[in-house]
Enzyme design. Structure first.
Site, short mmCIF file in Angstrom:
data_model
loop_
_atom_site.label_atom_id
_atom_site.label_comp_id
_atom_site.label_asym_id
_atom_site.label_seq_id
_atom_site.Cartn_x
_atom_site.Cartn_y
_atom_site.Cartn_z
N GLU A 170 2.94 -3.24 -5.01
CA GLU A 170 3.77 -1.38 -5.11
C GLU A 170 3.37 -1.94 -3.14
OE1 GLU A 170 2.09 0.38 -3.22
OE2 GLU A 170 -0.20 0.96 -3.69
N GLU A 207 8.13 2.04 3.03
CA GLU A 207 7.49 0.43 3.10
C GLU A 207 8.33 -0.57 3.39
OE1 GLU A 207 3.90 0.03 1.65
OE2 GLU A 207 2.92 1.13 2.76
#
Length: 704
Positions: free
Chosen positions: A161, A170
């Site tokens: 994740e 990210e």
């Protein structure tokens, strides 16, 4: 009832031994001060702000990850293969423990943030999985595979994740590409399997105000216009993330239906492109002006597309009446550099771009796309000087009108005005409303350039002078030997974090006392710190302990975050409350009022105690605070509530300012109909002018 005491203020010797005196510029006094700061403050702040708890409170996310893991492991077993799971960025270790519970034969977890890796190791041990999960404290890109490597063999299931509001911010693309090349078998299964990105074109002055500087009219018919280079600037490069489900159709009008613009296949061995552009045709669903795009995404958790997780706002969500609240993934707002008008049923184009970490979009109905595929950035400096909320505040016509009307009452041809506020347009208002001479203090270079550009754009070089000295260094010569008879402020300062940090205006006013005329008017004349006890619907969850998550004990994480929060978090923290629903449990009330018309000289300390009765039942999990400013007897400017609180109805907050919030560590259930209890919210405030410290404490107490 047990006796309830105010929290004590103690600094233990062990804390002092682990702390250092550091200097900082006080946002309230504007002076250099020395404070005690923990040697590991940055580490504790990173832990406290990590959003681990917020993610773990996301029940939908947790359950769908486990469902997808179970499906992937079953597929591997059906292929007569051992299920070898790699968990990248394990955090608390939750997904690794789910993999074991789902039947994985081996599980390897990696976590680069060493304090979190140590916490995960403890959680895994306390839940009895230490012999089934191998934890590697490395980045996934540093993991080696082979007889002497971190992993004996490649994994055939990846679970990770690594997503943010913009999906790829990210480093998800690089993470998946590297894992496929070095860490995963060719026939691997990835959880999640894929992602789809959606955009919707809308017309919205409400959202546009956060990005585009607008002209505004004054009561005397004159207009303040932004400089051309600022008006056409693309704006800030950073994504604008918001809780779009708190917007309603008064805030925007949809011009198109949502459309899928990017799809990412995380399970494919072929590397995902680090940079991509795409042209998508859409049809207008009504006449409209296209000036804003909304973006969200969904995850296809399994290979069969049966388990889907959506971050869509309520009007586009597959289950709008059963939506999971989350703050770690929100929605994004983009501002195209080319705005267009379209008619219903007209076809127009969305030009979609992404690089490794970000996305951007343009629109056209002429067939001519953008000249290049580079991400737009601020070219004027104004969007660097001004935060998004500051841009919105400067574009608030109602607020500007209140200031202009208050100025009209006090300005005449003899007015010598001095303004103390960063990036303020009040000096231009004063000049255009007839002041003889206007000065404005702008010590920050970007703020100074911003104001000077506005002065030139509005041909006010002869009327408005920018001074780059701090108030304490100002002399009468800097003011052309004229004493100030109108001192102005919004007040707003870049260094302010909490609403009352802007009382730096009062300190500046005190430093300027010798330069003010005896009959000097100060506007605003006073400020009030106000508060209301609330029951947050969801926001309190970002500070709530996890305890148990999907059957696993996460007490070590709670202890880690709580310890870090005690060191790094403030008693009151800023939040944009218009995005977070809450209902009032008390009336709004005054905490402290400060008189801007008088100097601080001679005031050593102000202390106030007070209490207010709860008027509505509910769970009191926080207190919201803000500032109101009095312009005159009949006009107020608020950074908080837009209307008085009404029991049972959601509070309406000013969207272009952050409010202060205190979260109670132990929320209290309030029953105002219980005759045995008499619930009150007590407050205590102290203000030390010498240091600028404003200390506010709250206590929920009952008694007959």
């Amino acid at each position: 009832m047990p006796t309830v005491c105010w929290p004590s203020k103690r600094i233990l010797s062990v804390v002092l031994r682990m702390s250092t005196f550091v200097s900082r510029l006080s946002p309230v006094t504007g002076k250099l001060e020395w404070i005690v700061q923990n040697d590991d403050y940055d580490y504790h702040q990173e832990v406290a702000r990590s959003s681990y708890a917020d993610m773990l409170h996301d029940t939908e996310r947790n359950k769908k990850y486990e469902q997808a893991l179970l499906a992937a492991i079953e597929i591997m077993h059906q292929r007569d293969k051992r299920a070898r799971v790699l968990d990248i960025g394990t955090g608390s270790g939750l997904l690794s423990m789910m993999a074991v519970r789902s039947g994985a034969d081996t599980v390897t977890a990696c976590e680069a943030f060493r304090p979190m890796a140590n916490c995960a190791r403890q959680i895994i041990q306390e839940n009895g999985f230490e012999s089934q999960i191998k934890l590697i404290s490395k980045r996934s890109t540093d993991i080696t595979v082979g007889p002497d490597g971190d992993m004996l063999e490649k994994a055939n299931i990846l679970v990770t994740e690594v997503f943010d509001t913009e999906l790829i911010g990210e480093g998800a693309i690089g993470t998946f590409n590297h894992a496929h090349k070095y860490l995963l078998e060719d026939d691997c299964i990835v959880v999640p399997s894929a992602a789809n990105v959606y955009v919707q074109v809308v017309s919205s002055r409400f959202f546009k105000r956060w990005n585009t500087f607008e002209s505004f009219a004054l009561p005397n018919g004159q207009t303040i216009v932004p400089p051309a280079e600022i008006a056409v600037c693309p704006g800030a490069a950073a994504v604008h993330d918001l809780q779009l489900s708190q917007a309603n159709f008064d805030h925007f009008e949809p011009v198109s239906d949502p459309v899928c613009v990017f799809s990412f296949d995380f399970g494919h061995k072929k590397p995902t492109k680090l940079k991509e552009s795409k042209l998508v045709q859409v049809e207008a669903i009504q006449d409209g002006h296209c000036d804003v795009l909304f973006m969200w995404w969904d995850l296809q958790m399994d290979t069969q597309s049966e388990i889907m997780l959506s971050t869509a706002p309520y009007w586009a969500h597959p289950t709008p009446t059963d939506m999971q609240w989350r703050d770690h993934w929100m929605q994004a707002v983009y501002y195209p550099t080319n705005e267009i008008d379209v008619k219903k049923f007209e076809k127009f184009s969305i030009y979609c771009f992404h690089d490794e970490y970000s996305m951007w979009f343009e629109i056209s109905n002429t067939g001519n796309g953008p000249k290049n595929d580079e991400a737009p950035i601020c070219t004027c400096g104004a969007h660097i000087a001004c935060s998004r909320t500051r841009v919105g505040m400067l574009n608030d016509w109602s607020r500007n009108d209140s200031f202009a009307k208050a100025l009209l009452e006090v300005i005449d041809e003899d007015s010598v005005c001095l303004c103390i506020s960063d990036e303020s347009l009040l000096p231009l208002m004063a000049a255009k409303l007839g002041a003889q001479q206007v000065f404005t203090i702008q010590t920050n270079q970007l703020s100074r350039q911003f104001v000077e550009a506005y002065i030139r754009s509005n041909q006010l070089e002869d009327s408005v002078q920018v001074i780059d000295k701090p108030p304490e260094d100002l002399t009468l010569e800097d003011l052309h030997c004229k004493r100030v008879n109108l001192l102005l402020g919004e007040p707003f300062f870049q260094t302010s974090v909490l609403p009352w940090d802007n009382i730096y205006f009062l300190y500046a006013r005190s430093d300027l006392s010798s330069l003010l005329s005896q009959d000097c008017v100060v506007l605003p004349g006073f400020a009030t710190i106000k508060a209301v006890a609330v029951e947050f619907k969801d926001l309190h969850k970002i500070r709530a302990p996890v305890e148990r998550c999907e059957g696993f004990c996460l007490d070590p994480l709670d202890r880690l975050v709580a310890a870090a929060s005690d060191i790094a978090d403030s008693y009151i923290e800023p939040h944009p409350l218009w995005e977070y629903p809450a209902v009032p449990l008390t009336e709004d009330f005054d905490i402290l009022q400060l008189n801007f018309a008088s100097s601080l000289e001679g005031i050593k300390m102000l202390e106030r105690d007070g209490s207010i009765e709860f008027c509505s039942s509910g769970i009191c999990n926080g207190v919201a605070l803000w500032m109101d400013y009095g312009l005159n007897k009949s006009s107020m400017i608020s950074t908080g509530l837009l209307s008085p609180p009404v029991g049972g109805q959601e509070l309406r907050w000013y969207p272009f300012s952050r409010q202060g919030v205190h979260f109670f560590k132990h929320p209290q259930t309030i029953d105002v109909n219980d005759p045995k209890q008499h619930w009150k919210l007590k407050h205590r405030v102290s203000f030390r002018p010498k240091t600028g410290e404003i200390d506010i404490q709250f206590l929920v107490a009952s008694g007959n």
